[in-house]
Design an enzyme around this catalytic site. Structure first.
Site, short mmCIF file in Angstrom:
data_model
loop_
_atom_site.label_atom_id
_atom_site.label_comp_id
_atom_site.label_asym_id
_atom_site.label_seq_id
_atom_site.Cartn_x
_atom_site.Cartn_y
_atom_site.Cartn_z
N CYS A 4 -23.95 35.16 66.15
CA CYS A 4 -25.34 34.64 65.48
C CYS A 4 -26.39 35.45 64.82
CB CYS A 4 -26.12 33.74 66.75
SG CYS A 4 -24.93 32.72 67.77
N ASP A 5 -26.42 36.52 65.23
CA ASP A 5 -27.50 37.41 64.89
C ASP A 5 -27.35 38.68 64.27
OD1 ASP A 5 -29.30 35.22 65.76
OD2 ASP A 5 -29.58 36.15 67.65
N CYS A 27 -26.11 37.20 71.22
CA CYS A 27 -25.12 36.47 70.33
C CYS A 27 -24.93 37.42 69.07
CB CYS A 27 -25.31 34.94 69.98
SG CYS A 27 -24.02 34.45 69.07
#
Length: 325
Positions: free
Chosen positions: A140-141, A137
């Site tokens: 997300c990261d 992701c």
């Protein structure tokens, strides 16, 4: 074996399920949540969370899910450690579901929040270095790889979109694809090839992720040239596996309408499925955003719509529903 009755049955947990439970409990529906195989969903395997509203500092995914679970229980949700293995949606409300334990669960309305799982390559080092340089992701990261070198593995829309997104953070992005052409839409390919921060490695497959899970994390990939058959090391700080997501909808095949990707089809802008009283929330119906906050939002919507559905039904003391006269 036991039989359980509720006005609102929630299948699956995670941000969507817990939010549906919180709103359902506050609406006096006394929800029962059957958690499933991965209580808390994908966030339980996500370490640092920086983009969930309301927290200035980095929080931990498992902690956030524990807090949501505690809140759901506090307002009146009954959470059950079981996995639904069969469900009858065709007979209408009340809906009957069967758990792996053999218990039966009857709900006058149902919220499906079984989520989706990122597809993985299944090669050595992938799971060991998950959260330590290997991710599925970028939104997300990606923030954690500011000014660093990252690789994106895949050749479809997801991979190209992830690569383009990562240029906002990384110094250099390399797209690694096992073929010599991409499957992504043409407009996305044009953007990819025109971007000065992105390079493409063609005809390469990832054989291993290498690094130190207890130390620095991911250090390099072992790539195989699919033309020559030779292996080579490719140094990176982060690698994003972007070969798609698989919604957890096996249970609902033939019982609900699914799109070509296996996601539950809902009425646009709502969590309503084609079956009155059955709602879908979170990643099980969302192949676009796949964020904790959007999942929580659809969980809220599902509970509110379930309350409206039930307002047109007469509920007896055992939780059964009959059409109001």
């Amino acid at each position: 074996m036991a039989t359980h009755y509720t006005k609102l049955l929630i299948i699956g947990s995670g941000p969507a399920g817990y939010s549906a439970a919180i709103y359902g409990a506050r609406a006096m529906m006394a929800p029962i949540m059957v958690q499933g195989l991965q209580p808390g969903g994908q966030l339980t395997i996500t370490t640092d969370v920086e983009n969930y509203p309301g927290f200035r500092d980095v929080i931990q995914g498992p902690w956030l899910m524990e807090e949501m679970k505690a809140q759901a229980e506090h307002v009146g949700t009954r959470i059950v450690w079981d996995t639904i293995v069969d469900i009858d949606l065709a007979s209408g409300s009340p809906f009957r579901a069967v758990g792996d334990s053999g218990d039966e669960y009857w709900g006058d309305a149902v919220v499906i929040a079984t989520g989706a799982q990122a597809k993985w390559l299944g090669v050595p080092g992938e799971m060991e270095l998950g959260g330590k340089g290997v991710s599925a992701c970028a939104t997300c990261d990606g923030f954690f790889f500011r000014g660093k070198r990252v690789a994106v593995i895949g050749g479809g829309n997801t991979a190209v979109e992830e690569a383009l997104y990562l240029t906002n953070h990384a110094e250099r992005v390399t797209l690694i694809h096992r073929r010599d052409t991409l499957r992504a839409e043409r407009i996305l390919q044009q953007r990819l090839f025109a971007h000065p921060k992105i390079a493409v490695l063609w005809n390469r497959s990832v054989e291993r992720f290498e690094g130190d899970p207890a130390g620095a994390g991911l250090t390099h990939l072992v790539l195989r040239d699919r033309v020559t058959g030779r292996d080579e090391d490719f140094a990176v700080d982060g690698a994003f596996v972007a070969i798609g997501h698989a919604p957890s909808t096996q249970l609902f095949k033939g019982k609900l309408e699914l799109d070509e990707g296996g996601y539950i089809v809902v009425e646009p802008g709502t969590p309503k499925t084609a079956i009155p009283g059955v709602f879908a929330a979170g990643d099980v119906m969302d192949h676009t955003y796949r964020q904790a906050v959007t999942a929580a939002g659809t969980g809220c919507m599902a509970a509110l719509d379930a309350e409206r559905f039930l307002s047109g039904l007469s509920i007896d003391l055992q939780g059964h529903a009959e059409a109001a006269e």
